[in-house]
Write a protein that holds these residues in place. Structure first.
Motif: not given
Length: 478
Positions: A147-170
């Motif tokens: 909701k900070t970096y993207s338009r809301d679903p009812g207000n245009g949508g578009g690019p959201g944010v990266p989805i990360l579902l696994e940890s990373f290190d490095g």
């Protein structure tokens, strides 16, 4: 909080402890061995995720001031205070939210917890609570990010944010994902909340500082509201009203909501002296000055908000009957007479104020808005009258219908949730312009930020764009 590239966050956490990232007690500091090998270690890692909610760029300060400063509830004090957020108050390009690093730190923590929890010994009930809390924190953080970096679903949508579902290190290639669509991010948020609801319990001792099933349902109501899925927003809100171990605070004791977190569903706890942020970035310092001169009082209440209180007259405010007006304090500050907000007043000690992330009143407001959009005006009036009655106001009648009813609901939402991180996002999700005030008084060259303006989206940090060629910056910031 030390701002480092997110790709190094978990490596720093596991190799050197949390002290460079979080201002917490030593119990929040973890070693690689403890974090990965046993239940107490995994739990400590989860605690570091909770602790990061206190960061100055998140609920500790920035995320609780910016939505009112960037919108139309708070302006910068004239000739007094430190000048903090004065550029944000006039929506200067680039002066906006900075949640990215903190948000993805929390997401990486929750991903690591979810990966490690199956491999440690412990009761399944306790492990489920840890799993559920991780899903809740991940959902909360993703919703705040999108909701900070993207338009809301009812207000245009578009690019959201990266989805990360696994940890990373490095420098793992998987740590450089592209932006998912807004709809895909919301789908992930809902999946996480459904998992949280199925795993969490409602033990009374967890309220309001730990994730619970009710907290997950409350967040789901908010998420459904942002998607304009009105019936589901109302349904989840009702479940919270029925199941939460709190009731609406009596209007005569409205301050208890902030003094004691008395109607909190989920709250960020500032309890120990070490929890308090630097004195220059405490909510109580920004929002008020005491009679003894404590506090900077950088942010003062805009006239546009004051005029929403029934009976308000600046020359004589004694006619205001709204009990919520008690949370405002009138003083001379520099060359002007102003009102300070007292929702954060160092109630538990210097810089120690609980931050209500979700509280019960929001659920009634969600329902009122949802029912109005569904055309069930009787239910909408019933729900908004709960909020009005608590404030000492008379019930609205059938004369409030259509846009008049919707405007009343939005007005009550503005008053009730002022200074709690909602106003900017409420205007944004409803595709409404942001009125900055009276020309020559509250604003100078630009007194309305139209909803299509690129500044309603925050800019992705330049450091993230530099290291991740897959990221596309929001328009206007290149």
């Amino acid at each position: 909080m030390k701002k480092i590239l997110i790709i190094f966050c978990l490596g720093a956490l596991l190799s050197t402890g949390c002290e460079d990232l979080l201002d917490t007690e030593p119990t929040d500091q973890i070693s690689r061995e403890n974090a990965l090998s046993d239940l107490p270690g995994v739990k400590s890692l989860l605690i570091s995720g909770y602790s990061a909610l206190r960061d100055d760029q998140y609920y500790g300060y920035h995320y609780m001031t910016m939505p009112d400063v960037l919108a139309d509830n708070i302006k910068a004090a004239i000739g007094a205070g430190t000048g903090r957020l004065s550029l944000e108050a006039i929506n200067t390009v680039g002066e906006t939210f900075e949640l990215w690093a903190t948000g993805y730190f929390i997401i990486n923590v929750t991903n690591t917890v979810l990966e490690r929890i199956d491999g440690v010994e412990g009761s399944e009930a306790e492990k489920n609570q840890i799993r559920g809390a991780s899903y809740f924190l991940r959902a909360l953080t993703y919703h705040d990010l999108v909701k900070t970096y993207s338009r809301d679903p009812g207000n245009g949508g578009g690019p959201g944010v990266p989805i990360l579902l696994e940890s990373f290190d490095g420098l793992d290639a998987d740590a450089f994902p592209a932006r998912a669509s807004v709809n895909d991010v919301y789908t992930q948020i809902e999946q996480d909340l459904q998992s949280a609801i199925s795993l969490l319990d409602n033990a009374s001792e967890r309220y309001p500082y730990e994730a619970t099933q009710v907290a997950a349902k409350a967040l789901m109501s908010r998420v459904k509201l942002y998607q304009e899925q009105w019936q589901e927003a109302a349904n989840f809100a009702q479940q919270v009203i029925d199941e939460a171990p709190v009731t609406l605070e009596n209007g005569d004791n409205y301050v208890n909501i902030f003094l004691q977190a008395s109607e909190a569903i989920f709250s960020v706890n500032f309890q120990l002296p070490s929890d308090a942020l630097n004195v220059n970035i405490q909510l109580s310092q920004f929002y008020r000055v005491t009679g003894s001169g404590v506090g900077a009082g950088d942010g003062v209440v805009r006239m546009g908000l004051l005029e929403q209180y029934e009976g308000f007259d600046f020359s004589d405010d004694s006619g205001v009957t709204d009990k919520r007006f008690s949370i405002l304090d009138r003083q001379m500050h520099g060359p002007e007479e102003v009102y300070f907000a007292l929702k954060y007043n160092s109630y538990k000690g210097p810089g120690l104020d609980d931050v209500n992330v979700i509280r019960l009143a929001e659920m009634y407001l969600n329902q009122a808005e949802a029912f109005a959009e569904l055309g069930d005006e009787d239910m909408a009036r019933q729900k908004i009258n709960v909020i009005r009655s608590r404030a000492g106001l008379s019930d609205i009648t059938n004369a409030f219908s259509g846009d008049l009813l919707k405007n009343e609901i939005f007005k009550q939402r503005r008053i009730e949730l002022a200074f709690e991180g909602h106003r900017f996002f409420d205007l944004k999700r409803r595709a409404m312009d942001i009125p900055k005030g009276i020309s020559g008084v509250d604003c100078t060259t630009e007194c309305t930020i139209v909803n299509g303006d690129f500044r309603v989206l925050a800019n992705i940090p330049a450091r993230e764009i530099r290291v991740n060629s897959s990221l596309v910056q929001n328009p206007g910031y290149n």
